[in-house]
Scaffold this active site. Sequence first.
Site, short mmCIF file in Angstrom:
data_model
loop_
_atom_site.label_atom_id
_atom_site.label_comp_id
_atom_site.label_asym_id
_atom_site.label_seq_id
_atom_site.Cartn_x
_atom_site.Cartn_y
_atom_site.Cartn_z
N GLY A 1 77.25 79.79 32.11
CA GLY A 1 76.34 79.19 31.15
C GLY A 1 75.11 78.56 31.77
CB SER A 2 72.48 78.62 33.19
OG SER A 2 71.43 77.84 33.71
#
Length: 214
Positions: free
Chosen positions: A183-184
Amino acid sequence: MKLHREGKVTIPISILVIAGLVWAGFAIHAILGYIFAFLGVALVLLVFNFFRNPDIDIATDPKGILSPCDGKVVVIEEVEDEVYFHGKVRQISVFMSPLNVHVNRNPISGSLKKVQYFPGKYLMAFNPKSSQLNEQTYVVAENDLITIAYKQIAGFLARRIKWYVQENDQVEQGGEYGFIKFGSRIDILMPLSANVTVQLGDKVLAGRTTLATV
């Protein structure tokens, strides 16, 4: 299901750790062991899902800037870029949740004029300051029609940015250039003259959704 090469180490380690927790649960109490086993299976499935690398048909568009990742458009605004453009540019930011495919793809075809890594903090990826303060890579691609930059930005959970390109490489639109674990976000910087074709909140797909046109 095709898996990404970045999972070759993470997946076995995750399975071993989860198996150890399940064993410890059963050693304490059978009920606890079954609970850990249920949660462990769910976690293993999530890890496999995260590292999936499906085959896709690239929506090649010479005048288009394709999304570099799967996710949700969270920012469309003018910003000041001090790294390469040294002036105002349009920024489109796409947030990737842990459930998204995390393969990163080149938004345009062209020559890479700059590839630079910046160490930094690990603020939540949706924090506006993460664009400047977080660990990130900064890639500049140029062709006959446009010059853009795109930044892999590490988030609170994503502390493993991977990139497979270097300066002067010739890249193809939609070709894989990197991966971010767990996630980013990716910021895409483009000239103000570019015609944005997405809106805030839109769900986009790497190599298939056009973010803007020349």
